[in-house]
Write a protein that holds these residues in place. Structure first.
Motif, PDB file in Angstrom:
ATOM      1  N   TRP A 104       0.832  -1.473   0.134  1.00  0.00           N
ATOM      2  CA  TRP A 104       0.052  -0.333  -0.005  1.00  0.00           C
ATOM      3  C   TRP A 104       0.693   1.340  -0.048  1.00  0.00           C
ATOM      4  CZ3 TRP A 104      -4.667   1.074  -1.936  1.00  0.00           C
ATOM      5  CH2 TRP A 104      -4.928   2.898  -1.225  1.00  0.00           C
TER       6      TRP A 104
ATOM      7  N   ALA B 163       1.069   8.747 -11.395  1.00  0.00           N
ATOM      8  CA  ALA B 163       0.541   7.901 -12.324  1.00  0.00           C
ATOM      9  C   ALA B 163      -1.475   8.510 -12.914  1.00  0.00           C
ATOM     10  CB  ALA B 163       0.005   6.883 -11.769  1.00  0.00           C
ATOM     11  N   LYS B 164      -1.519   8.968 -11.656  1.00  0.00           N
ATOM     12  CA  LYS B 164      -2.886   9.719 -12.043  1.00  0.00           C
ATOM     13  C   LYS B 164      -3.227  10.655 -13.366  1.00  0.00           C
ATOM     14  CE  LYS B 164      -6.397  11.418  -9.367  1.00  0.00           C
ATOM     15  NZ  LYS B 164      -6.783  11.785  -8.160  1.00  0.00           N
TER      16      LYS B 164
ATOM     17  N   ILE C 195       1.869   2.366  -3.824  1.00  0.00           N
ATOM     18  CA  ILE C 195       0.798   2.127  -4.025  1.00  0.00           C
ATOM     19  C   ILE C 195       0.410   3.660  -4.145  1.00  0.00           C
ATOM     20  CG2 ILE C 195      -1.924   1.998  -5.165  1.00  0.00           C
ATOM     21  CD1 ILE C 195      -1.612  -0.771  -4.479  1.00  0.00           C
ATOM     22  N   LYS C 196       0.108   4.305  -2.609  1.00  0.00           N
ATOM     23  CA  LYS C 196       0.226   5.667  -2.162  1.00  0.00           C
ATOM     24  C   LYS C 196       1.385   6.171  -2.880  1.00  0.00           C
ATOM     25  CE  LYS C 196      -0.235   4.953   1.968  1.00  0.00           C
ATOM     26  NZ  LYS C 196      -0.802   5.466   3.681  1.00  0.00           N
TER      27      LYS C 196
ATOM     28  N   ALA D  94       3.093   6.582  -5.070  1.00  0.00           N
ATOM     29  CA  ALA D  94       2.984   6.195  -7.262  1.00  0.00           C
ATOM     30  C   ALA D  94       1.424   6.811  -7.718  1.00  0.00           C
ATOM     31  CB  ALA D  94       3.107   4.911  -7.858  1.00  0.00           C
ATOM     32  N   GLU D  95       0.952   6.964  -6.685  1.00  0.00           N
ATOM     33  CA  GLU D  95      -0.468   7.589  -7.217  1.00  0.00           C
ATOM     34  C   GLU D  95      -0.361   8.862  -7.733  1.00  0.00           C
ATOM     35  OE1 GLU D  95      -3.897   9.470  -7.238  1.00  0.00           O
ATOM     36  OE2 GLU D  95      -2.750   9.741  -5.014  1.00  0.00           O
ATOM     37  N   PRO D  96       0.202   9.774  -7.509  1.00  0.00           N
ATOM     38  CA  PRO D  96       0.479  11.102  -7.449  1.00  0.00           C
ATOM     39  C   PRO D  96       1.171  11.370  -9.259  1.00  0.00           C
ATOM     40  CG  PRO D  96       0.947  11.499  -5.376  1.00  0.00           C
ATOM     41  CD  PRO D  96       0.968  10.289  -6.115  1.00  0.00           C
TER      42      PRO D  96
ATOM     43  N   ILE E 166      -3.741   8.466 -16.674  1.00  0.00           N
ATOM     44  CA  ILE E 166      -4.455   7.242 -16.490  1.00  0.00           C
ATOM     45  C   ILE E 166      -6.312   8.164 -17.107  1.00  0.00           C
ATOM     46  CG2 ILE E 166      -6.317   5.699 -14.446  1.00  0.00           C
ATOM     47  CD1 ILE E 166      -4.126   5.425 -12.797  1.00  0.00           C
TER      48      ILE E 166
END
Length: 60
Positions: A23, A33-34, A26-27, A29-31, A37
């Motif tokens: 987790w 990757a977003k 994931i947190k 990489a989120e900014p 997407i």
């Protein structure tokens, strides 16, 4: 793998919190990757909301 993590040996779903080892990655990489997407539906010129298939093999 998911079944083993979230179900007991007797087959009942667990009712307590289990931490995740991925987790935090994931947190992180989120900014990044977003931004990349999104949805691409056909060629974008002619979209039929009700009859086009979106995420399943059948239309709405």
């Amino acid at each position: 793998m998911i079944y083993v993590k979230f179900y007991s040996k007797s087959g009942d779903r667990i009712k307590y919190h289990k931490s995740s080892s991925i987790w935090s990655g994931i947190k992180f990489a989120e900014p990044i990757a977003k931004l990349f997407i999104g949805w691409i539906i056909g060629n974008g010129k002619m979209i039929n909301f009700w009859r086009d298939t979106w995420a399943t093999s059948i239309p709405l």
